[in-house]
Design a protein around this motif. Structure first.
Motif, PDB file in Angstrom:
ATOM      1  N   ALA A   1     -55.818 -73.971  63.549  1.00 43.82           N
ATOM      2  CA  ALA A   1     -56.827 -74.915  63.073  1.00 43.82           C
ATOM      3  C   ALA A   1     -56.179 -75.879  62.085  1.00 43.82           C
ATOM      4  O   ALA A   1     -55.244 -75.520  61.367  1.00 43.82           O
ATOM      5  CB  ALA A   1     -57.968 -74.172  62.405  1.00 43.82           C
ATOM      6  N   THR A   2     -56.707 -77.079  62.037  1.00 39.85           N
ATOM      7  CA  THR A   2     -56.268 -78.090  61.073  1.00 39.85           C
ATOM      8  C   THR A   2     -57.463 -78.520  60.232  1.00 39.85           C
ATOM      9  O   THR A   2     -58.610 -78.183  60.541  1.00 39.85           O
ATOM     10  CB  THR A   2     -55.692 -79.332  61.785  1.00 39.85           C
ATOM     11  N   ALA A   3     -57.174 -79.290  59.203  1.00 39.25           N
ATOM     12  CA  ALA A   3     -58.258 -79.795  58.350  1.00 39.25           C
ATOM     13  C   ALA A   3     -59.266 -80.606  59.164  1.00 39.25           C
ATOM     14  O   ALA A   3     -60.456 -80.618  58.838  1.00 39.25           O
ATOM     15  CB  ALA A   3     -57.678 -80.640  57.216  1.00 39.25           C
ATOM     16  N   ASP A   4     -58.823 -81.243  60.236  1.00 42.66           N
ATOM     17  CA  ASP A   4     -59.737 -82.016  61.087  1.00 42.66           C
ATOM     18  C   ASP A   4     -60.750 -81.133  61.812  1.00 42.66           C
ATOM     19  O   ASP A   4     -61.772 -81.625  62.289  1.00 42.66           O
ATOM     20  CB  ASP A   4     -58.944 -82.822  62.123  1.00 42.66           C
ATOM     21  N   ASP A   5     -60.465 -79.838  61.910  1.00 44.57           N
ATOM     22  CA  ASP A   5     -61.364 -78.896  62.589  1.00 44.57           C
ATOM     23  C   ASP A   5     -62.419 -78.306  61.665  1.00 44.57           C
ATOM     24  O   ASP A   5     -63.316 -77.603  62.122  1.00 44.57           O
ATOM     25  CB  ASP A   5     -60.555 -77.721  63.175  1.00 44.57           C
ATOM     26  N   LEU A   6     -62.323 -78.571  60.364  1.00 42.93           N
ATOM     27  CA  LEU A   6     -63.147 -77.860  59.396  1.00 42.93           C
ATOM     28  C   LEU A   6     -64.646 -77.960  59.673  1.00 42.93           C
ATOM     29  O   LEU A   6     -65.354 -76.945  59.638  1.00 42.93           O
ATOM     30  CB  LEU A   6     -62.828 -78.324  57.972  1.00 42.93           C
ATOM     31  N   ASP A   7     -65.164 -79.132  59.981  1.00 43.32           N
ATOM     32  CA  ASP A   7     -66.600 -79.256  60.259  1.00 43.32           C
ATOM     33  C   ASP A   7     -67.010 -78.386  61.449  1.00 43.32           C
ATOM     34  O   ASP A   7     -68.024 -77.682  61.395  1.00 43.32           O
ATOM     35  CB  ASP A   7     -66.987 -80.709  60.525  1.00 43.32           C
ATOM     36  N   ALA A   8     -66.219 -78.425  62.514  1.00 46.47           N
ATOM     37  CA  ALA A   8     -66.530 -77.636  63.712  1.00 46.47           C
ATOM     38  C   ALA A   8     -66.430 -76.143  63.421  1.00 46.47           C
ATOM     39  O   ALA A   8     -67.253 -75.352  63.893  1.00 46.47           O
ATOM     40  CB  ALA A   8     -65.595 -78.021  64.857  1.00 46.47           C
ATOM     41  N   VAL A   9     -65.435 -75.740  62.641  1.00 50.53           N
ATOM     42  CA  VAL A   9     -65.244 -74.329  62.293  1.00 50.53           C
ATOM     43  C   VAL A   9     -66.441 -73.814  61.488  1.00 50.53           C
ATOM     44  O   VAL A   9     -66.996 -72.753  61.786  1.00 50.53           O
ATOM     45  CB  VAL A   9     -63.917 -74.132  61.529  1.00 50.53           C
ATOM     46  N   VAL A  10     -66.850 -74.574  60.482  1.00 51.54           N
ATOM     47  CA  VAL A  10     -67.982 -74.143  59.643  1.00 51.54           C
ATOM     48  C   VAL A  10     -69.270 -74.101  60.466  1.00 51.54           C
ATOM     49  O   VAL A  10     -70.054 -73.149  60.347  1.00 51.54           O
ATOM     50  CB  VAL A  10     -68.122 -75.051  58.403  1.00 51.54           C
ATOM     51  N   ALA A  11     -69.493 -75.079  61.313  1.00 50.84           N
ATOM     52  CA  ALA A  11     -70.701 -75.085  62.144  1.00 50.84           C
ATOM     53  C   ALA A  11     -70.714 -73.896  63.102  1.00 50.84           C
ATOM     54  O   ALA A  11     -71.746 -73.221  63.259  1.00 50.84           O
ATOM     55  CB  ALA A  11     -70.794 -76.400  62.915  1.00 50.84           C
ATOM     56  N   LEU A  12     -69.574 -73.612  63.724  1.00 54.80           N
ATOM     57  CA  LEU A  12     -69.489 -72.486  64.649  1.00 54.80           C
ATOM     58  C   LEU A  12     -69.730 -71.172  63.905  1.00 54.80           C
ATOM     59  O   LEU A  12     -70.506 -70.324  64.352  1.00 54.80           O
ATOM     60  CB  LEU A  12     -68.110 -72.475  65.322  1.00 54.80           C
ATOM     61  N   HIS A  13     -69.082 -71.015  62.765  1.00 52.63           N
ATOM     62  CA  HIS A  13     -69.244 -69.805  61.956  1.00 52.63           C
ATOM     63  C   HIS A  13     -70.714 -69.613  61.571  1.00 52.63           C
ATOM     64  O   HIS A  13     -71.270 -68.513  61.706  1.00 52.63           O
ATOM     65  CB  HIS A  13     -68.354 -69.918  60.711  1.00 52.63           C
ATOM     66  N   THR A  14     -71.360 -70.662  61.119  1.00 52.00           N
ATOM     67  CA  THR A  14     -72.762 -70.586  60.699  1.00 52.00           C
ATOM     68  C   THR A  14     -73.663 -70.210  61.871  1.00 52.00           C
ATOM     69  O   THR A  14     -74.527 -69.333  61.745  1.00 52.00           O
ATOM     70  CB  THR A  14     -73.193 -71.930  60.075  1.00 52.00           C
TER      71      THR A  14
END
Length: 158
Positions: free
Chosen positions: A5-18
């Motif tokens: 993962a990169t910093a550019d993935d952060l929004d997608a990662v947090v949304a998926l986790h939530t």
């Protein structure tokens, strides 16, 4: 494809986790415990730190982050701290691919044993981990409302 993962993935990662957490916590914990703004902000900070350490893997399918896994060492023991798949992608092999990638990284680093905690009401995840060789940790089988599982890495584990 599995990649770091990169910093550019952060929004997608947090949304998926939530979204993934809501599937197993809803009805068992107050929504604010996993969907509240303070919890989402705490989660985002944690994911940002893990991405920065280079310990988050993304499974990408059709141009979207379909699954995530995070791991790290605590007190000399490797921990699988997160493994989540978009509910729309369940049963498509995403979780298995992430798990295999983590195990490969751990083996390459000489890790012999890994641990994880899984919510005791999340029977789907428990079945996934059992199918991948995780067993109750004999030294510490529970931590509050989570089961503690252990994986012994060997040539036949994965």
């Amino acid at each position: 494809m599995i990649r770091l993962a990169t910093a550019d993935d952060l929004d997608a990662v947090v949304a998926l986790h939530t979204e993934a957490r809501a599937t197993y916590y809803r009805g068992h914990l107050p929504d604010a415990d996993f969907l509240g703004p303070e919890e989402v902000a705490r989660s985002r900070a944690g994911w940002a730190a893990a991405v920065g350490r280079g310990t988050v893997l993304c499974a990408v399918r059709d141009g979207e982050v379909a699954g995530i896994a995070a791991y790290g060492e605590r007190e000399g023991v490797m921990h699988l701290t997160q493994l989540h798949v978009l509910p729309a992608r369940w049963r498509a092999g995403v979780g298995g691919e992430l798990h295999t990638a983590c195990v490969g990284i751990w083996r390459a680093a000489g890790v012999a044993t890994a641990r994880l905690e899984v919510f005791d009401k999340n029977e789907r995840a428990q079945a996934f981990y059992a199918a991948h060789g995780w067993t109750p940790d004999p030294e510490n089988p529970r931590d509050g409302d989570h089961l503690v599982l252990r994986l012994t890495l060997g040539p036949e584990t994965e």
